[in-house]
Design a protein around this motif. Structure first.
Motif, PDB file in Angstrom:
ATOM      1  N   TYR A 182       0.847  -1.205   0.000  1.00  0.00           N
ATOM      2  CA  TYR A 182       0.000   0.000   0.000  1.00  0.00           C
ATOM      3  C   TYR A 182       0.883   1.255   0.000  1.00  0.00           C
ATOM      4  O   TYR A 182       0.726   2.149  -0.836  1.00  0.00           O
ATOM      5  N   PHE A 239      -0.786  10.886   8.744  1.00  0.00           N
ATOM      6  CA  PHE A 239      -0.505   9.887   9.760  1.00  0.00           C
ATOM      7  C   PHE A 239      -1.837   9.190  10.036  1.00  0.00           C
ATOM      8  O   PHE A 239      -2.450   8.713   9.085  1.00  0.00           O
ATOM      9  N   ASN A 240      -2.357   9.092  11.247  1.00  0.00           N
ATOM     10  CA  ASN A 240      -3.572   8.288  11.416  1.00  0.00           C
ATOM     11  C   ASN A 240      -4.840   9.139  11.350  1.00  0.00           C
ATOM     12  O   ASN A 240      -5.204   9.782  12.333  1.00  0.00           O
ATOM     13  N   HIS A 272      -9.618  -0.244  11.733  1.00  0.00           N
ATOM     14  CA  HIS A 272      -8.939   0.856  12.409  1.00  0.00           C
ATOM     15  C   HIS A 272      -9.290   0.930  13.886  1.00  0.00           C
ATOM     16  O   HIS A 272     -10.417   0.641  14.291  1.00  0.00           O
ATOM     17  N   LEU A 273      -8.327   1.374  14.653  1.00  0.00           N
ATOM     18  CA  LEU A 273      -8.445   1.308  16.111  1.00  0.00           C
ATOM     19  C   LEU A 273      -9.640   2.085  16.664  1.00  0.00           C
ATOM     20  O   LEU A 273     -10.454   1.531  17.415  1.00  0.00           O
ATOM     21  N   ILE A 332     -13.111   0.715  15.995  1.00  0.00           N
ATOM     22  CA  ILE A 332     -13.271  -0.571  16.695  1.00  0.00           C
ATOM     23  C   ILE A 332     -13.531  -0.330  18.180  1.00  0.00           C
ATOM     24  O   ILE A 332     -14.440  -0.914  18.779  1.00  0.00           O
ATOM     25  N   SER A 377      -8.955  -6.015  20.959  1.00  0.00           N
ATOM     26  CA  SER A 377      -7.709  -6.762  21.070  1.00  0.00           C
ATOM     27  C   SER A 377      -6.560  -5.782  20.819  1.00  0.00           C
ATOM     28  O   SER A 377      -6.512  -5.129  19.774  1.00  0.00           O
ATOM     29  N   VAL A 378      -5.695  -5.644  21.787  1.00  0.00           N
ATOM     30  CA  VAL A 378      -4.541  -4.741  21.650  1.00  0.00           C
ATOM     31  C   VAL A 378      -3.411  -5.531  20.988  1.00  0.00           C
ATOM     32  O   VAL A 378      -2.954  -6.546  21.535  1.00  0.00           O
ATOM     33  N   CYS A 397       1.722   0.215  20.592  1.00  0.00           N
ATOM     34  CA  CYS A 397       2.166   1.077  19.487  1.00  0.00           C
ATOM     35  C   CYS A 397       1.702   2.516  19.667  1.00  0.00           C
ATOM     36  O   CYS A 397       0.572   2.766  20.096  1.00  0.00           O
ATOM     37  N   ARG A 446       0.838   6.133  17.846  1.00  0.00           N
ATOM     38  CA  ARG A 446       0.460   6.738  16.568  1.00  0.00           C
ATOM     39  C   ARG A 446       0.082   8.191  16.776  1.00  0.00           C
ATOM     40  O   ARG A 446      -0.302   8.604  17.865  1.00  0.00           O
ATOM     41  N   TYR A 488      -2.650  10.624  15.824  1.00  0.00           N
ATOM     42  CA  TYR A 488      -4.015  10.671  15.304  1.00  0.00           C
ATOM     43  C   TYR A 488      -4.342  12.094  14.900  1.00  0.00           C
ATOM     44  O   TYR A 488      -4.162  13.025  15.676  1.00  0.00           O
ATOM     45  N   ARG A 501       0.487  -7.240  15.282  1.00  0.00           N
ATOM     46  CA  ARG A 501      -0.020  -7.362  13.916  1.00  0.00           C
ATOM     47  C   ARG A 501       1.171  -7.155  12.969  1.00  0.00           C
ATOM     48  O   ARG A 501       1.865  -6.136  13.070  1.00  0.00           O
ATOM     49  N   LEU A 514       4.894   5.983  15.163  1.00  0.00           N
ATOM     50  CA  LEU A 514       4.799   6.855  13.980  1.00  0.00           C
ATOM     51  C   LEU A 514       4.237   8.188  14.425  1.00  0.00           C
ATOM     52  O   LEU A 514       3.051   8.289  14.753  1.00  0.00           O
TER      53      LEU A 514
END
Ligand code: UFG
Length: 326
Positions: free
Chosen positions: A142, A170-171, A190-191, A194, A207-208, A220, A222, A224, A281, A288
């Motif tokens: 991707y 970024f996110n 996406h976190l 979810i 689920s982490v 992790c 990120r 956002y 994952r 990031l």
């Protein structure tokens, strides 16, 4: 008034950007094949061309005879994890579709091209905020497909003078401030959506993915960034960057761990949101976080929203529309 073609304008970031463009008085045409976008997210009265960008003939048939000052290109397959399973589909569809579009733009007098690009270009990032000058090492097919499109744009500029802005998000997260449109992917990976589906009782727990990363709590981190802040940056890219091409990182510059996102969501929603610790994952970098100094300077852009606001607006959308656009 600028006439803007928005590909993927029925998708997540695209549909929010369409609202901002209309609000600023621009004339918008959406191009979307509705493979992952939602017709329900298209504002009444905004033209929608149902075109598959992978089909060069269909692109010409749909666009010939039209004139656009600027093109914003969001349409793409966009799941990092899926791209690891279907690398050739991602590379072919994203790059092939973009080439058909860029070729049409360079033959039809389009002045400016804004690409929805990604932090996934910096696949193996370290702990420091990531600047545009950092090494490009796409973390997935991707990310690679987006990088190939960035390269194609640099040739379109050299050969045809097409000015471009590659905006590397970024996110992307959150929803329109009034909760009227928001994020809806099927399946959702996406976190934040979810987490909010757990708050709504649609899933049992979050689920982490991994708690042994070299970060402050092992999960992790990120950056956002609110989808409306991204939309504002796209507008600035066509309004302010008339005579130069750029690649810019877009983030808040603040990193949050998965556990911190969960804590914020519990506070915002008032729901307990149970979680379990799971496996890592594949392909997820530990941290990031963006350095967006260039975007702040060149676009005169400042993100307005922090993580609380991002989750509040997303919660307004999810709680008012528990089935999304369905
Ligand atoms: N995560 C979980 N549990 C979940 C879902 C996600 O722990 O059920 C974690 C992930 O491991 C990651 C973080 O939450 O650490 C964020 O994951 P997302 O799937 O929400 O987002 P990504 O960081 O994987 O990807 C996003 C965009 C991509 C873009 C990338 C740039 O979705 O399009 O950021 O890094 F390329």
């Amino acid at each position: 008034m600028t006439r803007v073609l928005v590909t993927g304008g029925a998708g997540y970031v695209g549909s929010h950007t369409v609202r901002h463009l209309l609000g600023a008085g621009h004339d918008v045409v959406i191009l979307d094949d509705l493979s992952t976008g939602h017709a329900e997210s298209v504002p009444h009265g905004t033209p929608l061309l149902r075109v598959d960008l992978r089909d060069a003939q269909a692109v010409r048939a749909g666009l010939d005879g039209q004139r656009f000052d600027a093109v914003m290109h969001f349409a793409a397959r966009s799941l990092v994890g899926e791209s690891m399973q279907k690398p050739y589909e991602y590379l072919r569809d994203n790059f092939g579709g973009a080439l058909n579009l860029i070729e049409w733009c360079s033959q039809h007098g389009v002045q400016r091209f804004v690409l929805s690009s990604t932090a996934n270009l910096f696949g193996n990032a370290g702990q420091e905020p990531i600047a545009e000058t950092d090494e490009i090492a796409p973390g997935s097919p991707y990310g690679e497909s987006k990088f190939l499109i960035e390269r194609a744009l640099s040739w379109a500029e050299r050969v045809h003078g097409l000015r471009y802005a590659c905006l590397r998000y970024f996110n992307a997260a959150g929803a329109l401030e009034d909760g009227s449109i928001g994020e809806h992917h099927d399946p959702e990976t996406h976190l934040i959506p979810i987490v909010l589906q757990v708050a709504l009782g649609q899933r049992e727990r979050v689920s982490v993915f991994g708690d042994d990363y070299p970060t402050r709590d092992g999960t992790c981190i990120r950056d956002y960034i609110h989808v409306s802040d991204l939309a504002a940056a796209h507008l600035a890219a066509i309004e302010r960057l008339e005579d130069r091409s750029v690649a810019l990182n877009l983030g808040n510059g603040a990193g949050f761990s998965v556990l911190e996102v969960l804590e914020t969501a519990r506070k915002v929603t008032g729901h307990p949101i149970p979680h379990v610790l799971g496996e890592r994952r594949p392909g997820d970098p530990a941290t990031l976080v963006a350095c967006s100094d260039q975007a702040r300077k060149l676009l005169d852009w400042t993100p307005k929203y922090d993580l609380d606001a991002i989750i509040s607006h997303a919660w307004a959308w999810h709680s008012k529309h528990p089935s999304g656009f369905r």
